[in-house]
Design an enzyme around this catalytic site. Structure first.
Site, PDB file in Angstrom:
ATOM      1  CB  CYS A  34      -0.903  -0.052   1.233  1.00 24.06           C
ATOM      2  SG  CYS A  34      -1.736   1.484   1.608  1.00 24.06           S
ATOM      3  CB  CYS A  37       0.301   1.983   4.018  1.00 22.70           C
ATOM      4  SG  CYS A  37      -1.385   1.359   3.887  1.00 22.70           S
TER       5      CYS A  37
END
Length: 112
Positions: A34, A37
């Site tokens: 991600c 993230c």
């Protein structure tokens, strides 16, 4: 992540942390693949240091811990869950700037 103030949690100790933590608790649901993230991670590390007396930040990898995210209806990451005294105060899906996160924290820390 050796000198970080952020703790790593898993499906097994998630509930225990929520019930035992006295300070405001932020849990970051994330995954290796991600990109948002990865952008959020250093921001959380800075916040963990700046607010260390007022809050605890924990991270849970959703790929390694598949049971917790569905309990909180998390369908997108990064997802930040804010807990205080075992109660879920709010959920924030998606990446935040440091300024946005500090605004949320300052609002909740004043109330808390």
């Amino acid at each position: 992540m050796n000198n970080t103030k952020i703790i790593t949690i898993n499906d097994n100790n998630f509930e225990k942390l929520i019930t035992q933590e006295k300070k405001l608790l932020i849990i970051d649901f994330w995954a290796e693949w991600c990109n948002p993230c990865k952008i959020l991670s250093p921001i959380l590390e800075e916040i963990a240091v700046e607010y260390q007396d007022k809050l605890t930040i924990a991270k849970i990898n959703i790929d390694q811990n598949p049971n917790t995210a569905p309990k909180y209806s998390i369908r997108g990451i990064p997802a930040l869950l804010f807990f205080k005294d075992s109660n879920l105060l709010m959920t924030k899906i998606g990446s935040l700037s440091k300024v946005q996160l500090k605004e949320i924290l300052d609002k909740h820390l004043i109330v808390s």
